[in-house]
Write a protein that holds these residues in place. Sequence first.
Motif, mmCIF file in Angstrom:
data_model
loop_
_atom_site.group_PDB
_atom_site.id
_atom_site.type_symbol
_atom_site.label_atom_id
_atom_site.label_comp_id
_atom_site.label_asym_id
_atom_site.label_seq_id
_atom_site.Cartn_x
_atom_site.Cartn_y
_atom_site.Cartn_z
ATOM 1 N N LEU A 55 0.648 -1.002 0.016
ATOM 2 C CA LEU A 55 0.072 -0.019 -0.066
ATOM 3 C C LEU A 55 0.837 1.338 -0.022
ATOM 4 N N ALA A 56 1.754 1.322 0.892
ATOM 5 C CA ALA A 56 2.910 2.462 0.888
ATOM 6 C C ALA A 56 3.434 2.767 -0.332
ATOM 7 N N ALA A 57 3.764 1.688 -1.027
ATOM 8 C CA ALA A 57 4.472 1.812 -2.418
ATOM 9 C C ALA A 57 3.510 2.341 -3.428
ATOM 10 N N ALA A 58 2.342 2.072 -3.329
ATOM 11 C CA ALA A 58 1.156 2.552 -4.400
ATOM 12 C C ALA A 58 0.484 3.826 -4.342
ATOM 13 N N VAL A 59 0.389 4.167 -2.912
ATOM 14 C CA VAL A 59 -0.139 5.507 -2.724
ATOM 15 C C VAL A 59 0.722 6.606 -3.048
ATOM 16 N N ARG A 60 -0.102 7.569 -3.754
ATOM 17 C CA ARG A 60 0.542 8.755 -4.015
ATOM 18 C C ARG A 60 -0.480 10.090 -3.758
ATOM 19 N N PRO A 61 0.206 11.392 -3.534
ATOM 20 C CA PRO A 61 -0.776 12.274 -3.053
ATOM 21 C C PRO A 61 -1.886 12.491 -4.318
ATOM 22 N N GLY A 62 -3.098 12.683 -3.857
ATOM 23 C CA GLY A 62 -4.188 12.804 -4.744
ATOM 24 C C GLY A 62 -4.547 11.464 -5.280
ATOM 25 N N THR A 63 -4.191 10.151 -5.011
ATOM 26 C CA THR A 63 -4.533 8.905 -5.379
ATOM 27 C C THR A 63 -6.129 8.636 -4.889
#
Length: 466
Positions: A160-168
């Motif tokens: 999850l940490a690798a996939a999330v980005r600001p605005g996701t």
Amino acid sequence: MTSTKRVVVIGGGMAGARLARQLTAAAGTPAAALAGAPAGVEAASAPALTVTLIGEEQHPPYNRVLLAEVLAGRYSPEVIALPEPGDAVRRLSGVRVVRIDRSARRVLCDDGQDVPYDALVLATGANPVLPPLRGLFTDGRGDLPDGVHPFRTMEDCQALAAAVRPGTPAVVIGGGLLGVSAARALAGRGAQVVLAHQGEHLMERHLDTDAAALLAEHLEALGIEVHTECRVRGVETRLREPAAGQSPGSTATRAVQAVELADGFRLDAELVVLACGVRPRTGLARAAGLDVGRGIRVDDTLRTSDPDIFAIGDCAEHNGTVYGLAGAAQEQADVLSGVLTERPADPADAAPGAAPYTGTRALTRLTLASQTAGPVPVTDPVTGRSLPFDLAAFGETTPRPGDDVVRLSDATRTFYRKVVVRGDRLVGGILLGDLGTVGALARTWEGDEPLPAAPLLHLLTTDGGF
């Protein structure tokens, strides 16, 4: 025959790791002996017991309760690591037990190892519940689409940490303790989070409607969109072609693109977190012919229907209760350490009244620090100071006829305290806001102590233990 008791623990999580640590500390087992003493070693130098810890995860043991803090970026994985059992424990990491041979007292592993035991401990934990959503799985395949994650292990957390980005755009399905923690953590990393919960209010196992409303307001202040009485019907996916540089034989994968609600409304989503509860892992025990209900049934010594096999932690059912709580797992490990070594566990580590096991009075605690996320921090309306937001719940929070209930609430400061008193005993409570430490109130409940002769309102004041 050997005079050494061979203890095998299946499960390298919080319960299994604590038990291994307690056993070797209590028995004073020398490390060299556990590595496999050579032939000819004198019997007097043999350890009282040997401990083998078999775990499916490659990661060292960690505090699962703090996974949301790792996802939020507040802690690194190293910070939540548990103390290592040490060299005195033979550890088999990344290994799965596939069968228990009770007649031969051996466990068979997926890598071909065959491990004998005198006492076997099942600390297999629980699996996340994967809801029957349309589109979640395709015919003949059991893998989740890209972007859909349970939230149970360090591997889940890191994915999850690798996939999330600001605005996701992210949707968390389930508004219990785990779902609330995951939603807060994702918002802390800048995701646009929707929390969809089927129940009437958030965390219905722990909170009443008033407390849940304040919790929802706090989450919304962190930028999280909260929907209760909201049933998810399915997920929509699209085919994702292999990325440049992947092997020529790679095939397209499914990736989530939306969540569909029962009323037909569609939520865009690049990330979906399944926080729909957990189910005790009992398959190994059931296949071995042990007595299984909701969990693996155990008595007050944590012994199963086979006198040589024990169970602790999230997989164990004691007197009809599966606790699913870290506090219960630790207390059970302490009790079982005393049972297997025929003496109490280390008093410095063991829970009070370590044997026999009569159940756990555990408190649920969650910290939702406003400074980690959200465009609107919760502030004191008088001082303007940013307020932390803690949650604690314990015991029976729904009163019976004749119980006394004391409640204090201040919606402007997201402050709520409620206790239920039966006779001279505190039987439950819900506490939200700037709690600091739970203090004397929780200790009174956990110890089942008589309340002091003071007005009930005193329980909810700063002087009452907060």
